[in-house]
Scaffold this active site. Structure first.
Site, PDB file in Angstrom:
ATOM      1  N   CYS A   1      -0.584   4.303   2.211  1.00  0.00           N
ATOM      2  CA  CYS A   1      -0.722   4.224   3.674  1.00  0.00           C
ATOM      3  C   CYS A   1      -0.317   2.841   4.151  1.00  0.00           C
ATOM      4  O   CYS A   1       0.877   2.516   4.134  1.00  0.00           O
ATOM      5  CB  CYS A   1      -2.106   4.653   4.157  1.00  0.00           C
ATOM      6  SG  CYS A   1      -3.525   3.968   3.287  1.00  0.00           S
ATOM      7  N   SER A   2      -1.273   2.026   4.554  1.00  0.00           N
ATOM      8  CA  SER A   2      -0.891   0.753   5.169  1.00  0.00           C
ATOM      9  C   SER A   2      -1.988  -0.289   4.999  1.00  0.00           C
ATOM     10  O   SER A   2      -2.126  -1.168   5.838  1.00  0.00           O
ATOM     11  CB  SER A   2      -0.647   0.978   6.660  1.00  0.00           C
ATOM     12  OG  SER A   2      -1.809   1.555   7.228  1.00  0.00           O
ATOM     13  N   CYS A   3      -2.781  -0.181   3.927  1.00  0.00           N
ATOM     14  CA  CYS A   3      -3.910  -1.094   3.732  1.00  0.00           C
ATOM     15  C   CYS A   3      -3.440  -2.547   3.753  1.00  0.00           C
ATOM     16  O   CYS A   3      -2.473  -2.903   3.064  1.00  0.00           O
ATOM     17  CB  CYS A   3      -4.630  -0.770   2.434  1.00  0.00           C
ATOM     18  SG  CYS A   3      -5.320   0.902   2.457  1.00  0.00           S
TER      19      CYS A   3
ATOM     20  N   CYS B   1       0.887  -1.158   0.000  1.00  0.00           N
ATOM     21  CA  CYS B   1       0.000   0.000   0.000  1.00  0.00           C
ATOM     22  C   CYS B   1       0.927   1.210   0.000  1.00  0.00           C
ATOM     23  O   CYS B   1       1.492   1.555   1.038  1.00  0.00           O
ATOM     24  CB  CYS B   1      -0.903   0.008   1.226  1.00  0.00           C
ATOM     25  SG  CYS B   1      -1.863   1.532   1.364  1.00  0.00           S
TER      26      CYS B   1
END
Lengths: 225, 221
Positions: free
Chosen positions: B124-126, B121
């Site tokens: 972000c941090s999906c 991702c």
């Protein structure tokens, strides 16, 4: 926004250095920041896209210098202040006087109660939406992404703007983050997975021009190629 | 709260000094700041302190990559489940009891001798929480997010993975609310193993695509 969070393709950030094992949280405060964010967000004063926008709004240099849960903390503070739930300077004042907060009851019935945690998180909340308009593209169609540089939230990263790709998957209607992050309105747009070659994204001379990079793309990001 | 903080090193609400009892280091500014924010939100009735402990416990002890490993092992041993998993990852995971936040809509990507899938991702941090838990630090870090999309083979090498010549790479950048999990290839020499045995070979990284399933020889060594 073209913020410090939009990292795809950036150079000079050093090795990844994955540890062989690590705890879920590295410091107790990370766990608290994580839980505070989830608990406060569950009240519905802001949506996921507004949370992301708040984290991205960190000054880019600071974003790159700070850790993940510091981004979360920053985002949470921004949202709480926007909603008037905490005032400017209130946290600093509390840091000085170290009075423990007394829990005297919920502000309202939207506060996430301990006995609802497992059920609420287990249920989640899909961003999928009914009533999407007819698909403009079919699987296999060639498309080109638009070139936009909004100062507001978008999920079209810089490295994939004005690039040509192929529609691979059609996921149906989802909440469109670009609008949801700005005014909280749920606008339904079709979501596709689009594939791009390494050559298209990074140039013919890149080391592996045939590697494939796939991104999830909302319909407004695409035009027919 | 007092009876429900077994997982924490100390009780955050009863701690009046600015020192961590266990390490004797002064609390960092960030730790102090989080503590102050928690105290304010608790006082305002905006968060239930017991809910915070529940949330932490949920993701520290109950939701993690062993969930995904069970799904993978089942897919390796049950062709019908494998087909269902590849058709609709979230739906198939739900039949095994794994569902919820950050996994509501999930697609499972099948590694084959021709194609290696890897998930990132960049924005972000999906990450698919119900099946893999919370993402590791490196997954959320700037170097991984920057390089996964333009140097995936270099990234894989850092993880000790070298793909055979001719294997294509597909990097999936999770830019929306679809979550992705990789179905790694079943290691050679494990035909006939039970799902329970196979589960031990499935690493977290093999389900992100920065690793492959463990070699059975190595695993038993």
């Amino acid at each position: 926004m073209n913020g410090g969070h939009d990292l795809g393709g950036m150079h000079g950030l050093g090795p990844i250095d994955p540890p062989s094992d690590e705890p879920v949280f590295h410091e107790p405060w990370e766990a608290r920041a994580f839980a505070l964010t989830l608990a406060a967000s569950s009240r519905g004063h802001w949506n996921l896209d507004q949370s992301r926008f708040a984290r991205e709004s960190m000054e880019p240099g600071e974003y790159l210098r700070t850790s993940y849960y510091e981004h979360w903390l920053h985002g949470l503070e921004v949202l709480l202040e926007e909603q008037g739930l905490i005032k400017d300077g209130e946290i600093e004042a509390r840091m000085k006087d170290s009075t423990p907060g007394e829990f005297t009851g919920f502000a309202d019935d939207r506060v996430l109660a301990a006995d609802k945690v497992v059920k609420t998180l287990g249920r989640g909340g899909s961003a999928r939406m009914d009533g999407v308009s007819a698909a403009r593209f079919n699987i296999g169609d060639r498309v080109r992404t638009i070139n936009i540089n909004p100062p507001t939230h978008t999920r079209l990263p810089r490295y994939a703007r004005a690039k040509s790709g192929v529609i691979e998957l059609d996921h149906g209607g989802f909440v469109f983050p670009d609008v949801a992050a700005t005014d909280g309105v749920k606008q339904c747009e079709r979501l596709y997975t689009v594939s791009f070659t390494g050559a298209e994204l990074w140039g013919e001379d890149c080391e592996y021009p045939d590697d494939v990079i796939l991104l999830d793309m909302f319909d407004p990001y695409l035009k027919a190629a | 709260m007092a009876d429900d903080h077994d997982h924490h090193e100390h009780d955050h609400h009863d701690e009046h000094d600015h020192h961590d009892h266990d390490h004797q280091h002064p609390m960092s500014d960030t730790a102090l700041r989080v503590k102050a924010l928690e105290s304010l939100l608790v006082e305002k009735g905006l968060v239930d302190p017991a809910a915070l402990d529940q949330l932490i416990d949920l993701y520290e002890t109950r939701i993690g990559p062993r969930n995904g490993a069970r799904i993978v092992a089942r897919a390796w041993t049950d062709p019908d489940f494998r087909a269902a998993l590849l058709a609709n990852g979230a739906e198939a995971a739900r039949t095994l009891g794994y569902e919820g936040r950050q996994g509501e809509d999930m697609k499972v990507l099948e590694n084959t001798p021709e194609t290696h899938n890897m998930v990132v991702c960049t924005l972000c941090s999906c990450y698919p929480w119900p099946v893999l838990g919370l993402p590791p630090v490196w997954y959320k870090s700037a170097p991984y997010r920057a390089r996964a999309v333009n140097d995936p083979r270099g990234v894989l090498e850092e993880f000790g993975v070298r793909l055979a010549d001719g294997v294509g790479i597909k990097v999936w950048d999770s830019t929306a609310e679809m979550r992705y999990m990789v179905l790694p290839m079943q290691p050679a020499g494990t035909e006939g193993w039970s799902a329970e045995q196979l589960e031990e070979l499935v690493t977290r990284d093999s389900m992100i695509g920065t690793g492959i399933a463990r070699d059975p020889q190595e695993a038993s060594a």
